[in-house]
Write an enzyme that holds these catalytic residues in place. Structure first.
Site, PDB file in Angstrom:
ATOM      1  N   GLU A 192      51.428   6.363 -46.978  1.00 33.39           N
ATOM      2  CA  GLU A 192      50.143   6.382 -46.276  1.00 33.39           C
ATOM      3  C   GLU A 192      49.844   7.763 -45.704  1.00 33.39           C
ATOM      4  O   GLU A 192      48.705   8.235 -45.746  1.00 33.39           O
ATOM      5  CB  GLU A 192      50.139   5.331 -45.166  1.00 33.39           C
ATOM      6  CG  GLU A 192      50.346   3.908 -45.639  1.00 33.39           C
ATOM      7  CD  GLU A 192      49.302   3.468 -46.648  1.00 33.39           C
ATOM      8  OE1 GLU A 192      48.172   3.982 -46.597  1.00 33.39           O
ATOM      9  OE2 GLU A 192      49.612   2.621 -47.495  1.00 33.39           O
ATOM     10  N   HIS A 195      48.204  10.114 -48.207  1.00 36.77           N
ATOM     11  CA  HIS A 195      46.744  10.075 -48.353  1.00 36.77           C
ATOM     12  C   HIS A 195      46.072  10.995 -47.335  1.00 36.77           C
ATOM     13  O   HIS A 195      45.089  11.670 -47.640  1.00 36.77           O
ATOM     14  CB  HIS A 195      46.227   8.649 -48.174  1.00 36.77           C
ATOM     15  CG  HIS A 195      46.463   7.758 -49.346  1.00 36.77           C
ATOM     16  ND1 HIS A 195      45.980   8.037 -50.609  1.00 36.77           N
ATOM     17  CD2 HIS A 195      47.143   6.579 -49.460  1.00 36.77           C
ATOM     18  CE1 HIS A 195      46.342   7.078 -51.444  1.00 36.77           C
ATOM     19  NE2 HIS A 195      47.048   6.184 -50.772  1.00 36.77           N
TER      20      HIS A 195
END
EC number: 3.4.24.-
Length: 344
Positions: A192, A195
């Site tokens: 995550e 990103h």
């Protein structure tokens, strides 16, 4: 993360399908998976120990401090398909402006309140072990740690939300925490963070809206041509490969990331200790062989062209190959060993 448009960035990772979120009209994925892999060092945070039918998590610490990538740039680990497809998207006239018109402050506020209002904020004083995993992962990737929330849900999932002008945050579901070891959970957080590190921004938002397919704007599907949809899906699949690399940079053991994908394909806590990473990699190679014929290539293309994420076996093969590449080894040589070992 600095987002160039006033738009939410929703990263729904490790999924192929979803269930409807009543309040937002977004589809959230049904499954997410990281599974345990063998490591040469132990991990900060939670270890998993089986007691009877239950998995009990116990605090452990790293035997060897992790490598830190102090000067890490997103392009140092960005997948070439990610670079290529991002350039193609940027060349589409008016797409960025369309994003500003489509995704406004109302959407931002709804998504922000939906996640924050139903979750527990992680901090030094709240779920401190989980907080330590996030802080260390962010330090390794040379990025500011976002906020982290834990949300009660039987659907194992993790996603990232970045709103213009506000601090980005990651949400993890309680069932995901129950499913994973500390190494796996930190790898999810690193994915995550990838990103955010790569500033996937508006493209990720568009791709999720298209692939999750439930954004309540009249005639939205008619406004974007099929070619654009295919391009966004192609970009999203390549972006996931990039973020798998971010997971490896933090895990620093390819078997941890590969075992994540193995559990995604067919794992659960009760059989986790029977899963074999090497066998799964052999399965990935057999998939490549089976799809190498003209008919196999056609079937493979039809199977993957409408997916938001690459197939787990293909992701496993990709990360295994990158872990043996000169590019990855060069990054390791540039890194510095963390001076102390934390215990959480």
């Amino acid at each position: 993360m600095a987002v160039s448009v006033s738009a939410p960035v929703l990263s729904l990772c490790y999924n192929q399908s979803g269930e409807l979120s009543r309040s937002l009209g977004y589809r959230l994925p049904k499954k997410v998976g990281f599974s345990s892999g063998r490591r040469s060092v132990s991990y900060i945070g939670f270890g998993a120990e089986k007691v009877g039918r239950f998995r009990v998590r116990v605090p452990i610490c790293r035997a060897v401090p992790p490598l830190l990538f102090k000067d890490l740039d997103a392009d140092d680990f960005r997948h070439p398909f990610d670079k290529q497809n991002t350039l193609l998207l940027r060349a589409i006239p008016g797409l960025n402006e369309f994003g500003k018109a489509l995704l406004g402050s109302m959407t931002e506020q709804i998504m922000l309140l939906e996640n924050i209002g139903t979750s527990v904020l992680v901090s030094k004083n709240q779920l401190s072990d989980l907080h330590g995993l996030l802080v260390e992962a962010a330090e390794i990737l040379n990025i500011e740690a976002p906020d982290l929330y834990v949300r009660q849900s039987p659907v194992p999932n993790a996603y990232t939300l970045a709103i213009s002008g506000k601090k980005p945050f990651i949400v993890v579901h309680t069932s995901l925490i129950e499913l994973l070891t500390s190494a796996e959970l930190q790898a999810v957080l690193a994915h995550e963070l990838g990103h955010l590190k790569c500033d996937h921004g508006v493209w990720l938002t568009f791709a999720n809206i298209l692939t999750l397919g439930a954004y309540t704007v009249p005639a939205f599907g008619q406004m974007i041509a099929r070619t654009l949809e295919e391009q966004l899906l192609r970009w999203l699949r390549s972006a996931e490969l990039t973020c798998d690399r971010a997971a490896l940079l933090v895990a620093q053991d390819p078997k941890v990331v590969v075992s994540v994908l193995m559990k995604l394909a067919g794992g659960c806590p009760s059989i986790a200790d029977q899963l074999n990473v090497d066998a799964f990699l052999e399965q990935a190679r057999s998939y490549d062989k089976a799809s190498s014929s003209p008919l196999g290539w056609y079937i493979r293309n039809a199977q993957t062209s409408q997916l938001s994420h690459p197939l787990p076996v293909l992701r496993a093969r990709e990360i295994d190959e990158w872990s043996r590449s000169l590019e990855y080894k060069s990054l390791l040589k540039r890194a510095n060993r963390k001076s102390t070992v934390q215990k959480v």
